[in-house]
Design an enzyme around this catalytic site. Structure first.
Site, short mmCIF file in Angstrom:
data_model
loop_
_atom_site.label_atom_id
_atom_site.label_comp_id
_atom_site.label_asym_id
_atom_site.label_seq_id
_atom_site.Cartn_x
_atom_site.Cartn_y
_atom_site.Cartn_z
N LEU A 163 -1.24 2.77 3.66
CA LEU A 163 -2.45 1.93 3.69
C LEU A 163 -2.24 0.70 4.55
O LEU A 163 -3.17 0.19 5.16
CB LEU A 163 -2.81 1.51 2.26
CG LEU A 163 -3.20 2.62 1.29
CD1 LEU A 163 -3.34 2.08 -0.11
CD2 LEU A 163 -4.49 3.29 1.74
N GLY A 164 -1.03 0.20 4.58
CA GLY A 164 -0.74 -1.00 5.36
C GLY A 164 0.71 -1.40 5.17
O GLY A 164 1.42 -0.87 4.32
N GLN A 165 1.15 -2.33 5.98
CA GLN A 165 2.52 -2.81 5.85
C GLN A 165 2.61 -4.24 6.32
O GLN A 165 1.85 -4.68 7.18
CB GLN A 165 3.49 -1.92 6.61
CG GLN A 165 3.12 -1.65 8.06
CD GLN A 165 4.01 -0.60 8.68
OE1 GLN A 165 5.18 -0.51 8.36
NE2 GLN A 165 3.45 0.19 9.57
N GLY A 166 3.54 -4.96 5.70
CA GLY A 166 3.72 -6.37 6.02
C GLY A 166 5.18 -6.75 5.91
O GLY A 166 6.07 -5.90 5.92
N GLY A 182 6.97 -5.15 2.67
CA GLY A 182 7.07 -3.71 2.44
C GLY A 182 5.89 -2.93 2.96
O GLY A 182 5.03 -3.45 3.67
N VAL A 215 2.68 -0.28 1.96
CA VAL A 215 1.78 0.06 0.85
C VAL A 215 1.24 1.48 1.08
O VAL A 215 0.72 1.79 2.15
CB VAL A 215 0.60 -0.93 0.75
CG1 VAL A 215 -0.31 -0.55 -0.41
CG2 VAL A 215 1.12 -2.35 0.58
N LYS A 228 3.42 -0.14 -3.57
CA LYS A 228 4.10 -1.00 -2.61
C LYS A 228 5.59 -0.71 -2.63
O LYS A 228 6.27 -0.91 -3.63
CB LYS A 228 3.84 -2.47 -2.95
CG LYS A 228 4.54 -3.45 -2.02
CD LYS A 228 4.18 -4.86 -2.42
CE LYS A 228 5.03 -5.88 -1.70
NZ LYS A 228 4.77 -7.24 -2.16
N ASP A 267 1.60 -17.89 -0.14
CA ASP A 267 1.30 -17.12 1.08
C ASP A 267 -0.19 -16.75 1.10
O ASP A 267 -0.56 -15.60 1.30
CB ASP A 267 2.16 -15.87 1.14
CG ASP A 267 2.20 -15.26 2.55
OD1 ASP A 267 1.88 -15.99 3.51
OD2 ASP A 267 2.55 -14.07 2.67
#
Length: 522
Positions: free
Chosen positions: A188-191, A194, A196, A210, A308
């Site tokens: 779904l996404g990453q940052g 980690g 997701v 996550k 954050d």
């Protein structure tokens, strides 16, 4: 031994024709047969298999004693009329694969028993391997559980009097199945903290899993901190933690699935999303987000500083309700303290300059970051954009400078100008300015921010530069046809880093610029 026919053909008739004359037929003697000529007319006579002699003369062909002529029998050979029989002595039997060969009956049974024994030995080895593998995996899971802070989490549960026991501990195999073994198409996404994944549990619930990138043992406390914090939070505008898994190589968190992705996507993406969010929609999202942060700061059992706050950490659910996410950098604040000394963490462009320079983290650090979020919602600009001219690269600096130079309405997003009243936009800008105050003590609290945003939402929509009634835009959530997309998480949580130089000196220079903004009018 096979008897061969005597060469030379007899007469001109075939075997059938010649056999009609029993007197002249040459192949009339016992143990012989007639063969038609192949190259000429006539026929020939030949002895049958197992016989020899002259088939043309009486008494014809005689039986052959094969036992005297061959050595094909392994043990006992018995001659028969026209053939022979191979047999085995007592204690032996014919080999199935070769009837003329004898094998010991003991050897035969030994062979069967050996085969069965080998089968069970192999079966036992496979079973032993599975047991050893399972034991190894269990030991590995226990090792990971310990390394990933499982004992620390148990201590937290014990110290909290069991308040955290409702957090479900998922099995590693359960989450592997839920994510199709963490398939790339489930991302779904990453940052920074980690990746997701979208997961589907056995009860058909859709969740966000996550998977932390951190394997450094020094970061485990941060991970457990996130679990502890989210377990204590119960607010409609905060992403709900459903449980965690500590049995895998890297720790995992399981959240409720928020289908409409990040606010960053809807504000900054050019390839879809809820395009051109209306002013009322942006204020609604800001009010919900500030409500969540106000809850964390003052209403939670232990005050929590998010540390954050940014558009990428504000998600929208199916009803476009804002939810604050990603508490990987959060810190609990002791009840007798108002600030925490900690290593500086956060995202460039959102980071509180006072916190950056002093390391003193307070709830007003979140207020500063939220001020940048409000500035983004009003201007549609990114917090850091290196493609802009020098004075426009840092949104916080540029926003305050524009207000001082009476150029605020030049940097607001056109749609915001069309939909907001003069008083409403000026008060919104003043709120941003107060949130971005360099002195943290002079910033409002998140509760005050929330109340002011709610007040801004009550302003009238009419203003001097509104479109005529016939051309007035709709006041739906987006002002356009809504674009439904359950994969909006695909906007990467760190996508804006393409525009931000990951050099701390850059932020240092930008904060120095903020500390000493230009005052000369353009």
């Amino acid at each position: 031994m096979v008897s061969h026919p005597i060469t030379g053909a007899v007469g001109n008739d075939s075997c059938t024709e010649a056999a009609q004359d029993t007197i002249s037929f040459a192949c009339k003697y016992p143990n012989s047969h007639c063969i038609n000529g192949t190259r000429s007319t006539g026929y020939r006579c030949s002895c049958n298999e197992g016989f020899e002699g002259n088939p043309y003369l009486s008494p014809g062909c005689k039986d052959i004693n094969e036992c005297e002529q061959i050595d094909s029998c392994d043990q006992v050979c018995t001659n028969t009329y026209g053939s022979f029989i191979c047999s085995c002595r007592n204690g032996y039997s014919a080999d199935v694969s070769n009837p003329k060969r004898c094998i010991s009956k003991t050897s035969k049974w030994f062979k069967y028993i050996s085969g069965i024994a080998c089968f069970f030995v192999i079966l036992g080895l496979v079973w032993l391997y599975c047991i050893m593998r399972k034991s190894k995996q269990d030991k590995l899971r226990k090792k990971f559980f310990k390394e990933n802070g499982g004992l620390l989490l148990k201590q937290q549960i014990a110290s909290d009097g069991g308040a955290l026991e409702s957090t479900k501990l998922f099995k590693d195999e359960e989450l592997k199945k839920a994510t199709n073994n963490y398939a790339p198409d489930r991302i779904l996404g990453q940052g920074g903290y980690g990746i997701v994944y979208k997961g589907i549990l056995p009860d058909r619930r859709v969740v966000a899993i996550k998977k932390s990138k951190l394997t450094d043992k020094s970061q485990i406390e941060q991970f457990i901190n996130e679990v502890v914090i989210l377990t204590q939070i119960n607010h409609r505008n905060v992403v709900k933690l459903l449980g965690c898994c500590l049995e895998s190589e890297v720790p995992l968190l399981v959240y409720e699935f928020v289908p409409n992705g990040t606010l960053y996507y809807h504000v900054h993406s050019n390839d879809g999303g809820l395009a051109s969010l209306s002013l009322d929609s942006r204020l609604k999202i800001a009010a919900e987000s500030s409500s969540a942060l106000a809850y964390l700061h003052s209403a939670a059992s232990i005050p929590i500083i998010h540390r954050d706050v940014k558009l990428a950490n504000i998600l929208l659910d199916e009803h476009h309700v804002a939810k604050i996410s990603d508490f990987g950098a959060s810190r609990l604040v002791p009840m007798d303290q108002t600030e925490v000394v900690t290593l500086v963490q956060g995202t460039l462009g959102y980071l509180d300059p006072e916190y950056f320079h002093t390391g003193q983290l307070t709830d007003k650090s979140d207020v500063y970051s939220f001020g940048v979020v409000l500035a983004e919602l009003l201007t549609g600009r990114k917090p850091i954009c290196m493609a802009n001219p020098q004075e426009e690269r840092n949104l916080a600096t540029y926003f305050i400078t524009s207000m001082k130079e009476n150029r605020l309405f030049q940097i607001l997003e056109p749609r915001i100008l069309r939909e907001g009243t003069l008083e409403q936009l000026e008060e919104a800008a003043q709120l941003v300015r107060r949130c971005l105050n360099l002195n943290g003590e002079e910033r409002p609290t998140m509760k005050e921010v929330m109340m002011e945003i709610e007040s801004l939402r009550k302003f009238t929509k009419s203003h001097p530069w509104s479109n005529p009634p016939g051309n007035e835009e709709t006041t739906s959530f987006t002002g356009q046809t809504q674009v439904q997309n359950s994969n909006l998480y695909e906007i990467q949580l760190n996508s804006y880093n393409n525009d931000v130089r990951n050099d701390i000196d850059l932020y240092s220079s930008s904060t120095n610029s903020l500390l000493h903004p230009p005052t000369t009018p353009r």
